[in-house]
Design a protein around this motif. Structure first.
Motif, PDB file in Angstrom:
ATOM      1  N   GLN A  27       0.826  -1.216   0.000  1.00  0.00           N
ATOM      2  CA  GLN A  27       0.000   0.000   0.000  1.00  0.00           C
ATOM      3  C   GLN A  27       0.857   1.261   0.000  1.00  0.00           C
ATOM      4  O   GLN A  27       0.500   2.261  -0.613  1.00  0.00           O
ATOM      5  N   VAL A  31       0.921   3.860  -4.448  1.00  0.00           N
ATOM      6  CA  VAL A  31      -0.100   4.763  -3.943  1.00  0.00           C
ATOM      7  C   VAL A  31      -0.394   5.932  -4.869  1.00  0.00           C
ATOM      8  O   VAL A  31      -1.536   6.355  -4.977  1.00  0.00           O
ATOM      9  N   HIS A  58      -4.875  -1.029  -4.935  1.00  0.00           N
ATOM     10  CA  HIS A  58      -4.859  -0.279  -3.684  1.00  0.00           C
ATOM     11  C   HIS A  58      -6.202  -0.424  -2.955  1.00  0.00           C
ATOM     12  O   HIS A  58      -6.248  -0.650  -1.750  1.00  0.00           O
ATOM     13  N   GLY A  62      -6.432  -2.695   0.363  1.00  0.00           N
ATOM     14  CA  GLY A  62      -6.831  -1.904   1.542  1.00  0.00           C
ATOM     15  C   GLY A  62      -8.019  -2.527   2.256  1.00  0.00           C
ATOM     16  O   GLY A  62      -8.051  -2.617   3.489  1.00  0.00           O
TER      17      GLY A  62
END
Ligand code: HEM
Ligand code: HEM
Length: 164
Positions: A27, A31, A58, A62
């Motif tokens: 992550q 980004v 992402h 996440g």
């Protein structure tokens, strides 16, 4: 969350520690592109397909992190965790930094979702997580080496070898 007589982490807790560590690094590295895709949406331009792919990554990594953290917290509450190896300021620093990891790693996916769907201040709050995580991870890794090579108290082994 204090369970008595817990001598180490279970194999599943160890797998979660390292899987979450790998996902968090992922992550922090992939980004920029999700920001670009969000910006492109606001400006009505087309992001490249590579940027879209990394933004999707992402998003889903996440959300996976949110689920993995929930599982991890539940396991910690039900099966416990070993008490910190040291007393005094070293033990306190360990407890505080571990608690901070749990808080930041729950707040990041939540603020990320809010940033994605609502934007604005949520995006700025989510971005603050980057320096916070870099500082935490650096301190954590230095602490692990300090335990291993200076205090020689077997802390690193606990996160590599499951309890029996
Ligand atoms: C993104 C990376 C990482 C994150 C988010 C992370 C997070 C955490 C958290 C939250 C704990 C507390 C577990 C608990 O008691 O519930 C922990 C324990 C631990 N971590 Fe990490 N960690 C990361 C990377 C690393 C690395 C690279 C190392 C080794 C160099 C490491 C070594 C340890 C050790 C030795 C413990 C055990 C502490 C103890 O038993 O008191 N971690 N980690
Ligand atoms: C633990 C999970 C997460 C971590 C560690 C993380 C980390 C990051 C980082 C480091 C940035 C770049 C900040 C910067 O450019 O300064 C970022 C941006 C972003 N992340 Fe996450 N993220 C996570 C989860 C999520 C989730 C679940 C979503 C949901 C969609 C999300 C959506 C976004 C968005 C939209 C941006 C761009 C924000 C902007 O440019 O305003 N993130 N994230």
């Amino acid at each position: 969350m204090g369970k008595k007589n817990v001598t180490g982490y279970t194999a599943l807790q160890l797998i979660l520690h390292w899987l979450i560590a790998a996902f968090v690094i992922l992550q922090l590295v992939f980004v920029e592109t999700i920001g670009k895709v969000v910006d492109a949406g606001e400006r009505d331009t087309m992001p490249t397909s590579a940027d879209r792919f990394l933004a999707d990554l992402h998003y889903w990594v996440g959300i996976a992190l949110l689920a993995l953290m929930a599982l991890r917290l539940w396991l910690r509450a039900s099966r416990g965790a070993p008490p910190v190896a040291q007393g005094g300021w070293v033990g306190l620093a360990g407890k505080v930094s571990h608690a901070t990891f749990y808080i930041v790693l729950i707040l990041m996916p939540v603020s990320g979702l809010l940033a994605f769907y609502l934007g604005g201040l949520f995006g700025e709050a989510h971005e603050l997580g980057k320096p916070a995580l870099i500082v935490l991870i650096s301190l954590h890794a230095v602490a692990a080496l300090y335990h291993q090579f200076w205090l020689k108290d077997g802390t690193l082994r606990r996160i590599l070898v499951p309890r029996r």
